[in-house]
Design a protein around this motif. Sequence first.
Motif, PDB file in Angstrom:
ATOM      1  N   LEU A 170       0.828  -1.216   0.000  1.00 11.46           N
ATOM      2  CA  LEU A 170       0.000   0.000   0.000  1.00 11.46           C
ATOM      3  C   LEU A 170       0.858   1.260   0.000  1.00 11.46           C
ATOM      4  CD1 LEU A 170      -2.960  -0.855   2.417  1.00 11.46           C
ATOM      5  CD2 LEU A 170      -2.853  -1.018  -0.080  1.00 11.46           C
ATOM      6  N   SER A 171       2.165   1.118   0.251  1.00 14.26           N
ATOM      7  CA  SER A 171       3.111   2.226   0.186  1.00 14.26           C
ATOM      8  C   SER A 171       4.491   1.646  -0.097  1.00 14.26           C
ATOM      9  CB  SER A 171       3.137   2.999   1.509  1.00 14.26           C
ATOM     10  OG  SER A 171       4.180   3.966   1.516  1.00 14.26           O
ATOM     11  N   ASP A 172       5.412   2.519  -0.509  1.00 11.73           N
ATOM     12  CA  ASP A 172       6.789   2.062  -0.727  1.00 11.73           C
ATOM     13  C   ASP A 172       7.670   2.353   0.484  1.00 11.73           C
ATOM     14  OD1 ASP A 172       6.900   4.806  -0.927  1.00 11.73           O
ATOM     15  OD2 ASP A 172       8.053   4.847  -2.791  1.00 11.73           O
ATOM     16  N   LYS A 173       7.051   2.847   1.569  1.00 10.73           N
ATOM     17  CA  LYS A 173       7.793   3.185   2.781  1.00 10.73           C
ATOM     18  C   LYS A 173       7.196   2.470   3.987  1.00 10.73           C
ATOM     19  CE  LYS A 173       8.969   7.925   1.332  1.00 10.73           C
ATOM     20  NZ  LYS A 173       8.287   7.856   0.028  1.00 10.73           N
ATOM     21  N   ILE A 174       8.080   1.963   4.838  1.00 11.55           N
ATOM     22  CA  ILE A 174       7.666   1.439   6.136  1.00 11.55           C
ATOM     23  C   ILE A 174       8.499   2.126   7.204  1.00 11.55           C
ATOM     24  CG2 ILE A 174       7.682  -0.544   7.697  1.00 11.55           C
ATOM     25  CD1 ILE A 174       6.968  -2.354   5.444  1.00 11.55           C
ATOM     26  N   LEU A 211      13.136  -8.126   8.758  1.00 17.47           N
ATOM     27  CA  LEU A 211      11.711  -8.023   8.432  1.00 17.47           C
ATOM     28  C   LEU A 211      11.514  -7.852   6.931  1.00 17.47           C
ATOM     29  CD1 LEU A 211       8.750  -7.880   9.186  1.00 17.47           C
ATOM     30  CD2 LEU A 211       9.055  -5.440   9.693  1.00 17.47           C
ATOM     31  N   LEU A 212      12.369  -7.067   6.289  1.00 11.03           N
ATOM     32  CA  LEU A 212      12.271  -6.869   4.848  1.00 11.03           C
ATOM     33  C   LEU A 212      12.443  -8.194   4.109  1.00 11.03           C
ATOM     34  CD1 LEU A 212      11.982  -4.997   2.420  1.00 11.03           C
ATOM     35  CD2 LEU A 212      14.448  -4.547   2.552  1.00 11.03           C
ATOM     36  N   GLU A 213      13.375  -8.997   4.551  1.00 14.08           N
ATOM     37  CA  GLU A 213      13.598 -10.309   3.936  1.00 14.08           C
ATOM     38  C   GLU A 213      12.358 -11.184   4.075  1.00 14.08           C
ATOM     39  OE1 GLU A 213      16.463 -14.172   4.723  1.00 14.08           O
ATOM     40  OE2 GLU A 213      17.323 -12.163   4.956  1.00 14.08           O
ATOM     41  N   GLU A 214      11.729 -11.156   5.251  1.00 12.71           N
ATOM     42  CA  GLU A 214      10.526 -11.953   5.472  1.00 12.71           C
ATOM     43  C   GLU A 214       9.364 -11.435   4.620  1.00 12.71           C
ATOM     44  OE1 GLU A 214       7.894 -14.756   6.568  1.00 12.71           O
ATOM     45  OE2 GLU A 214      10.034 -14.772   7.042  1.00 12.71           O
ATOM     46  N   LEU A 215       9.246 -10.106   4.496  1.00  9.69           N
ATOM     47  CA  LEU A 215       8.182  -9.537   3.661  1.00  9.69           C
ATOM     48  C   LEU A 215       8.353  -9.948   2.203  1.00  9.69           C
ATOM     49  CD1 LEU A 215       7.872  -5.916   5.119  1.00  9.69           C
ATOM     50  CD2 LEU A 215       6.351  -7.858   5.512  1.00  9.69           C
ATOM     51  N   LYS A 216       9.574  -9.933   1.713  1.00 12.23           N
ATOM     52  CA  LYS A 216       9.823 -10.355   0.327  1.00 12.23           C
ATOM     53  C   LYS A 216       9.493 -11.835   0.153  1.00 12.23           C
ATOM     54  CE  LYS A 216      13.196  -6.822  -0.960  1.00 12.23           C
ATOM     55  NZ  LYS A 216      14.591  -6.531  -1.397  1.00 12.23           N
ATOM     56  N   ASN A 217       9.777 -12.635   1.170  1.00 13.49           N
ATOM     57  CA  ASN A 217       9.394 -14.050   1.116  1.00 13.49           C
ATOM     58  C   ASN A 217       7.881 -14.215   1.014  1.00 13.49           C
ATOM     59  OD1 ASN A 217      12.047 -14.925   1.321  1.00 13.49           O
ATOM     60  ND2 ASN A 217      11.973 -15.187   3.550  1.00 13.49           N
ATOM     61  N   GLN A 218       7.157 -13.249   1.569  1.00 12.02           N
ATOM     62  CA  GLN A 218       5.697 -13.285   1.541  1.00 12.02           C
ATOM     63  C   GLN A 218       5.112 -12.543   0.328  1.00 12.02           C
ATOM     64  OE1 GLN A 218       3.756 -12.332   5.254  1.00 12.02           O
ATOM     65  NE2 GLN A 218       5.108 -13.626   6.478  1.00 12.02           N
ATOM     66  N   GLY A 219       5.986 -12.118  -0.603  1.00  7.86           N
ATOM     67  CA  GLY A 219       5.513 -11.560  -1.862  1.00  7.86           C
ATOM     68  C   GLY A 219       5.379 -10.056  -1.951  1.00  7.86           C
ATOM     69  N   TRP A 220       5.913  -9.328  -0.984  1.00  7.91           N
ATOM     70  CA  TRP A 220       5.874  -7.855  -1.062  1.00  7.91           C
ATOM     71  C   TRP A 220       6.817  -7.401  -2.179  1.00  7.91           C
ATOM     72  CZ3 TRP A 220       4.163  -4.211   3.116  1.00  7.91           C
ATOM     73  CH2 TRP A 220       3.301  -4.822   4.031  1.00  7.91           C
ATOM     74  N   LYS A 221       6.420  -6.377  -2.946  1.00  6.02           N
ATOM     75  CA  LYS A 221       7.194  -5.925  -4.113  1.00  6.02           C
ATOM     76  C   LYS A 221       7.736  -4.505  -3.978  1.00  6.02           C
ATOM     77  CE  LYS A 221       6.119  -9.730  -6.362  1.00  6.02           C
ATOM     78  NZ  LYS A 221       7.134 -10.792  -6.562  1.00  6.02           N
ATOM     79  N   LYS A 222       6.988  -3.598  -3.329  1.00  9.83           N
ATOM     80  CA  LYS A 222       7.338  -2.170  -3.355  1.00  9.83           C
ATOM     81  C   LYS A 222       8.418  -1.766  -2.351  1.00  9.83           C
ATOM     82  CE  LYS A 222       3.002  -0.220  -5.116  1.00  9.83           C
ATOM     83  NZ  LYS A 222       1.924   0.775  -4.846  1.00  9.83           N
ATOM     84  N   ILE A 223       8.447  -2.401  -1.212  1.00 14.09           N
ATOM     85  CA  ILE A 223       9.325  -1.954  -0.129  1.00 14.09           C
ATOM     86  C   ILE A 223      10.779  -2.336  -0.402  1.00 14.09           C
ATOM     87  CG2 ILE A 223       9.792  -2.066   2.345  1.00 14.09           C
ATOM     88  CD1 ILE A 223       7.132  -0.782   1.701  1.00 14.09           C
ATOM     89  N   ASN A 224      11.661  -1.322  -0.333  1.00 14.18           N
ATOM     90  CA  ASN A 224      13.086  -1.574  -0.476  1.00 14.18           C
ATOM     91  C   ASN A 224      13.861  -1.277   0.794  1.00 14.18           C
ATOM     92  OD1 ASN A 224      13.163  -2.390  -3.272  1.00 14.18           O
ATOM     93  ND2 ASN A 224      12.672  -0.262  -3.782  1.00 14.18           N
ATOM     94  N   LYS A 225      13.239  -0.553   1.707  1.00 15.85           N
ATOM     95  CA  LYS A 225      13.934  -0.164   2.934  1.00 15.85           C
ATOM     96  C   LYS A 225      12.909   0.062   4.043  1.00 15.85           C
ATOM     97  CE  LYS A 225      17.163   3.343   4.729  1.00 15.85           C
ATOM     98  NZ  LYS A 225      16.296   3.880   5.789  1.00 15.85           N
ATOM     99  N   ILE A 226      13.289  -0.287   5.245  1.00  8.75           N
ATOM    100  CA  ILE A 226      12.446  -0.050   6.419  1.00  8.75           C
ATOM    101  C   ILE A 226      13.209   0.859   7.376  1.00  8.75           C
ATOM    102  CG2 ILE A 226      11.312  -1.116   8.411  1.00  8.75           C
ATOM    103  CD1 ILE A 226      10.999  -3.661   6.739  1.00  8.75           C
ATOM    104  N   ASN A 227      12.645   2.027   7.678  1.00  7.13           N
ATOM    105  CA  ASN A 227      13.251   2.940   8.649  1.00  7.13           C
ATOM    106  C   ASN A 227      12.836   2.515  10.052  1.00  7.13           C
ATOM    107  OD1 ASN A 227      14.543   4.607   6.795  1.00  7.13           O
ATOM    108  ND2 ASN A 227      12.741   5.890   6.512  1.00  7.13           N
ATOM    109  N   VAL A 228      13.802   2.382  10.921  1.00  4.33           N
ATOM    110  CA  VAL A 228      13.543   1.908  12.281  1.00  4.33           C
ATOM    111  C   VAL A 228      13.820   3.020  13.284  1.00  4.33           C
ATOM    112  CG1 VAL A 228      14.206   0.213  14.031  1.00  4.33           C
ATOM    113  CG2 VAL A 228      14.142  -0.456  11.618  1.00  4.33           C
TER     114      VAL A 228
END
Length: 412
Positions: free
Chosen positions: A125-129, A168-185
């Motif tokens: 739903l967004s390219d940012k987390i 978390l990004l690795e797990e999201l990609k395993n679950q098929g997420w496409k847009k997210i390239n980076k997660i700000n913590v």
Amino acid sequence: MKTKDKAKNKDAQAFLSRHNFSLNIADSIQKKIIVDMKKGLLGKSSQQAMITALSATVRKIEDGESAIVIDAGGTNFRSCLVTKKADGLEISNFQKTSMPATDRELSKKEFYKALADNICRLKDLSDKISFCFSYAMEITEGGDGKILGFSKEVKATQAVGTFLGKELLEELKNQGWKKINKINVLNDTAALLLSTSNIQCKSRIAFILGTGMNSAFIFNKRIIVTECGMFSSLKQSDFDKKVCKLTKDPKKSLLEKMCSGAYLGSLAYEILTQACSEGYFSVGFINVFKSLESLSTADFDGLFDKEKKSSLSMLIRQGTEKDISFLKEVISAIILRSANLTAVAVYAAISLADEEDKNLPICIAFNGSTFWKTPMLKDETEKRLKNLLSVPFEIIKIEDDITKGSFSAAFI
């Protein structure tokens, strides 16, 4: 603490004193906690983490820009989509569940899968987390967070030492997420501090007193997350020692265990158990108390507000006037000690924070149900701060503070 039965109050004070429970403990750590913070800022060994987090500067956010916001707190795991609108921020797809790994030990893989599963409805739903994580972390230059340890009874030992955003990004990609390239913590106190960015003040402090305890301030234009609850150079009462023995790390995070909502109820239970065994209460009171298996900080409400029902209000109905007087004195002492320690921790952060405009009041943003809902706690903290500070200050509460601050962090 005012009660009608002065003689019984003296009994309660003598009882607490005999078990090394002191309201003046805050005086003994006032200088120590500041010295410890300074050590951390200089990169020396410190009890508090003193983590240099994000820049305090947020770029202009355009209307229509959005970010997925995750908030892993002490008790709850919240997630939503936040979008900038012309008239403010729109929060949608909000969901609150329990924090993973609080009910049982999770492996590293199970922990990150649980995090990802909780936000699956927000997929792409967004390219940012922006991930607000309320535990000790080392923030990297790239905006990730290395988990240093867990508090508040979260059990995920294998996840300690891992990088939150990367895993978390690795797990999201395993679950098929496409847009997210980076997660700000970021930490919740950093998010709280960022939620004050539109307020003009002398200096700004963020303080969380809920399930856990933490503070943040701006130093050299960077956000510093103190993890002040880790400070442990405190003299414990007999009751504190009993409570700590029930926790995962009995000798760590003592300040948090003397102040925060996860522990004050247990502390009250230990104190009342001992008082019952020493015969300070009537037989009727003791019999009812024995039916209780525990107390929570939220139970304190029933002692001071007749409209609110709790385990303590049940004890009041069965107790004599002397029982009630003693009970109120003990619970008031717990609250007042928490307030005194909280005020000293706030004062320490203020003493090191950047000054923005010396002609304006200090802004202290508080978050946490323990601070805002526990009887007397806010008022007593404010009273103590007035004695400590010689300049004006304001204690403020910002609606959706963690969400708003976390959203801003996506645009640093």
